[in-house]
Motif scaffolding. Structure first.
Motif, PDB file in Angstrom:
ATOM      1  N   VAL A 146     -25.936  -8.639 -63.493  1.00 33.60           N
ATOM      2  CA  VAL A 146     -25.619  -7.241 -63.771  1.00 33.60           C
ATOM      3  C   VAL A 146     -24.110  -7.045 -63.776  1.00 33.60           C
ATOM      4  O   VAL A 146     -23.419  -7.509 -62.874  1.00 33.60           O
ATOM      5  CB  VAL A 146     -26.263  -6.335 -62.702  1.00 33.60           C
ATOM      6  CG1 VAL A 146     -25.901  -4.882 -62.926  1.00 33.60           C
ATOM      7  CG2 VAL A 146     -27.768  -6.518 -62.696  1.00 33.60           C
ATOM      8  N   HIS A 147     -23.592  -6.366 -64.818  1.00 35.95           N
ATOM      9  CA  HIS A 147     -22.148  -6.130 -64.881  1.00 35.95           C
ATOM     10  C   HIS A 147     -21.768  -4.713 -64.460  1.00 35.95           C
ATOM     11  O   HIS A 147     -20.583  -4.378 -64.438  1.00 35.95           O
ATOM     12  CB  HIS A 147     -21.588  -6.468 -66.264  1.00 35.95           C
ATOM     13  CG  HIS A 147     -21.943  -5.506 -67.349  1.00 35.95           C
ATOM     14  ND1 HIS A 147     -23.163  -5.483 -67.954  1.00 35.95           N
ATOM     15  CD2 HIS A 147     -21.231  -4.514 -67.913  1.00 35.95           C
ATOM     16  CE1 HIS A 147     -23.191  -4.541 -68.868  1.00 35.95           C
ATOM     17  NE2 HIS A 147     -22.032  -3.924 -68.855  1.00 35.95           N
ATOM     18  N   ILE A 148     -22.756  -3.888 -64.158  1.00 33.69           N
ATOM     19  CA  ILE A 148     -22.508  -2.537 -63.652  1.00 33.69           C
ATOM     20  C   ILE A 148     -23.324  -2.357 -62.385  1.00 33.69           C
ATOM     21  O   ILE A 148     -24.527  -2.633 -62.372  1.00 33.69           O
ATOM     22  CB  ILE A 148     -22.946  -1.459 -64.662  1.00 33.69           C
ATOM     23  CG1 ILE A 148     -22.217  -1.619 -65.978  1.00 33.69           C
ATOM     24  CG2 ILE A 148     -22.702  -0.058 -64.091  1.00 33.69           C
ATOM     25  CD1 ILE A 148     -22.770  -0.714 -67.084  1.00 33.69           C
ATOM     26  N   THR A 149     -22.662  -1.883 -61.349  1.00 34.09           N
ATOM     27  CA  THR A 149     -23.397  -1.514 -60.142  1.00 34.09           C
ATOM     28  C   THR A 149     -22.961  -0.112 -59.732  1.00 34.09           C
ATOM     29  O   THR A 149     -21.816   0.281 -59.938  1.00 34.09           O
ATOM     30  CB  THR A 149     -23.140  -2.488 -58.972  1.00 34.09           C
ATOM     31  OG1 THR A 149     -21.744  -2.564 -58.720  1.00 34.09           O
ATOM     32  CG2 THR A 149     -23.696  -3.866 -59.266  1.00 34.09           C
ATOM     33  N   VAL A 150     -23.894   0.629 -59.186  1.00 30.64           N
ATOM     34  CA  VAL A 150     -23.630   1.993 -58.744  1.00 30.64           C
ATOM     35  C   VAL A 150     -23.906   2.072 -57.250  1.00 30.64           C
ATOM     36  O   VAL A 150     -24.978   1.673 -56.789  1.00 30.64           O
ATOM     37  CB  VAL A 150     -24.514   3.002 -59.503  1.00 30.64           C
ATOM     38  CG1 VAL A 150     -24.270   4.413 -58.974  1.00 30.64           C
ATOM     39  CG2 VAL A 150     -24.255   2.935 -60.998  1.00 30.64           C
ATOM     40  N   ASN A 151     -22.930   2.583 -56.529  1.00 27.20           N
ATOM     41  CA  ASN A 151     -23.097   2.800 -55.099  1.00 27.20           C
ATOM     42  C   ASN A 151     -23.896   4.090 -54.925  1.00 27.20           C
ATOM     43  O   ASN A 151     -23.373   5.190 -55.094  1.00 27.20           O
ATOM     44  CB  ASN A 151     -21.729   2.904 -54.423  1.00 27.20           C
ATOM     45  CG  ASN A 151     -21.841   3.048 -52.934  1.00 27.20           C
ATOM     46  OD1 ASN A 151     -22.764   3.656 -52.419  1.00 27.20           O
ATOM     47  ND2 ASN A 151     -20.870   2.496 -52.225  1.00 27.20           N
ATOM     48  N   LYS A 207     -21.898  14.396 -61.983  1.00 26.21           N
ATOM     49  CA  LYS A 207     -22.410  13.171 -62.610  1.00 26.21           C
ATOM     50  C   LYS A 207     -21.953  13.048 -64.078  1.00 26.21           C
ATOM     51  O   LYS A 207     -22.753  13.006 -65.006  1.00 26.21           O
ATOM     52  CB  LYS A 207     -23.924  13.109 -62.508  1.00 26.21           C
ATOM     53  CG  LYS A 207     -24.408  13.182 -61.052  1.00 26.21           C
ATOM     54  CD  LYS A 207     -25.637  12.440 -60.827  1.00 26.21           C
ATOM     55  CE  LYS A 207     -26.189  12.539 -59.431  1.00 26.21           C
ATOM     56  NZ  LYS A 207     -25.272  12.564 -58.317  1.00 26.21           N
ATOM     57  N   PRO A 208     -20.633  12.978 -64.304  1.00 30.54           N
ATOM     58  CA  PRO A 208     -20.124  12.879 -65.666  1.00 30.54           C
ATOM     59  C   PRO A 208     -20.547  11.603 -66.380  1.00 30.54           C
ATOM     60  O   PRO A 208     -20.540  11.557 -67.619  1.00 30.54           O
ATOM     61  CB  PRO A 208     -18.607  12.944 -65.492  1.00 30.54           C
ATOM     62  CG  PRO A 208     -18.365  12.507 -64.090  1.00 30.54           C
ATOM     63  CD  PRO A 208     -19.560  12.958 -63.311  1.00 30.54           C
ATOM     64  N   CYS A 209     -20.941  10.597 -65.652  1.00 34.34           N
ATOM     65  CA  CYS A 209     -21.386   9.340 -66.278  1.00 34.34           C
ATOM     66  C   CYS A 209     -22.548   9.594 -67.238  1.00 34.34           C
ATOM     67  O   CYS A 209     -22.660   8.928 -68.265  1.00 34.34           O
ATOM     68  CB  CYS A 209     -21.777   8.322 -65.224  1.00 34.34           C
ATOM     69  SG  CYS A 209     -23.024   8.907 -64.052  1.00 34.34           S
ATOM     70  N   THR A 218     -30.383   7.332 -62.559  1.00 34.36           N
ATOM     71  CA  THR A 218     -30.780   5.948 -62.767  1.00 34.36           C
ATOM     72  C   THR A 218     -29.966   5.395 -63.947  1.00 34.36           C
ATOM     73  O   THR A 218     -29.474   6.161 -64.770  1.00 34.36           O
ATOM     74  CB  THR A 218     -32.271   5.807 -63.086  1.00 34.36           C
ATOM     75  OG1 THR A 218     -32.555   6.499 -64.311  1.00 34.36           O
ATOM     76  CG2 THR A 218     -33.124   6.379 -61.968  1.00 34.36           C
ATOM     77  N   PHE A 219     -29.809   4.115 -64.012  1.00 36.32           N
ATOM     78  CA  PHE A 219     -29.092   3.534 -65.143  1.00 36.32           C
ATOM     79  C   PHE A 219     -29.679   2.180 -65.482  1.00 36.32           C
ATOM     80  O   PHE A 219     -30.352   1.538 -64.672  1.00 36.32           O
ATOM     81  CB  PHE A 219     -27.593   3.427 -64.851  1.00 36.32           C
ATOM     82  CG  PHE A 219     -27.216   2.211 -64.057  1.00 36.32           C
ATOM     83  CD1 PHE A 219     -26.684   1.106 -64.676  1.00 36.32           C
ATOM     84  CD2 PHE A 219     -27.403   2.183 -62.690  1.00 36.32           C
ATOM     85  CE1 PHE A 219     -26.338  -0.022 -63.947  1.00 36.32           C
ATOM     86  CE2 PHE A 219     -27.052   1.079 -61.949  1.00 36.32           C
ATOM     87  CZ  PHE A 219     -26.518  -0.027 -62.583  1.00 36.32           C
ATOM     88  N   ILE A 236     -18.932   3.704 -59.373  1.00 38.38           N
ATOM     89  CA  ILE A 236     -19.371   2.733 -60.379  1.00 38.38           C
ATOM     90  C   ILE A 236     -18.429   1.540 -60.387  1.00 38.38           C
ATOM     91  O   ILE A 236     -17.225   1.674 -60.573  1.00 38.38           O
ATOM     92  CB  ILE A 236     -19.435   3.376 -61.773  1.00 38.38           C
ATOM     93  CG1 ILE A 236     -20.453   4.513 -61.768  1.00 38.38           C
ATOM     94  CG2 ILE A 236     -19.774   2.336 -62.840  1.00 38.38           C
ATOM     95  CD1 ILE A 236     -20.484   5.321 -63.047  1.00 38.38           C
ATOM     96  N   ASP A 237     -19.009   0.370 -60.194  1.00 41.64           N
ATOM     97  CA  ASP A 237     -18.267  -0.878 -60.297  1.00 41.64           C
ATOM     98  C   ASP A 237     -18.659  -1.510 -61.620  1.00 41.64           C
ATOM     99  O   ASP A 237     -19.845  -1.781 -61.853  1.00 41.64           O
ATOM    100  CB  ASP A 237     -18.607  -1.795 -59.119  1.00 41.64           C
ATOM    101  CG  ASP A 237     -17.754  -3.048 -59.107  1.00 41.64           C
ATOM    102  OD1 ASP A 237     -16.634  -3.021 -59.653  1.00 41.64           O
ATOM    103  OD2 ASP A 237     -18.224  -4.057 -58.563  1.00 41.64           O
TER     104      ASP A 237
END
Length: 89
Positions: free
Chosen positions: A18-23, A33-35, A52-53, A73-74
Motif C-alpha cells: 500500500v502506498h497510501i495510509t491514513v491514520n 475531510k477535504p480528501c 474509507t479509501f 495521510i501518509d
C-alpha cells in the motif's frame, strides 16, 4: 474526448504494498475531510460517517496528502513498475 474516456486509456498495475495510509485516529478529528473532494479518482468515500479509501485507483497526484489539514495521510509513490501508466494502449 471526455476525461472519462482519457482515463479509460490508463493502466493500473496494483502493488500489494500500500502506498497510501491514513491514520484513523487523526482522521476522525477532521470535520471537513477535504480528501474526499480533492481526489480526482474518488478514492476517498464517506460511508456511515466514516471515511474509507482504496489506493488501487489512485492517479498519484498526491492532492489528498496536500489537502489533509491534520497530516493524517501518509502518501508515497508506488514502487517502480507499479501504479498508474497513463495513456496505455
Amino acid at each position: 474526448m471526455k476525461v472519462e474516456d482519457k482515463l479509460a486509456l490508463n493502466k493500473f498495475d496494483v502493488d500489494r504494498d500500500v502506498h497510501i495510509t491514513v491514520n484513523d485516529v487523526v482522521c476522525v478529528e477532521c470535520e471537513l475531510k477535504p480528501c474526499v473532494s480533492v481526489c480526482p479518482a474518488e478514492c476517498y468515500v464517506i460511508r456511515e460517517n466514516h471515511m474509507t479509501f482504496s489506493y488501487e485507483g489512485c492517479l498519484e497526484c498526491g492532492s489528498c496528502r496536500i489537502a489533509c489539514p491534520k497530516g493524517a495521510i501518509d502518501w508515497v509513490y508506488p514502487r517502480g513498475g507499479f501504479g498508474i501508466c497513463y495513456q496505455y494502449g
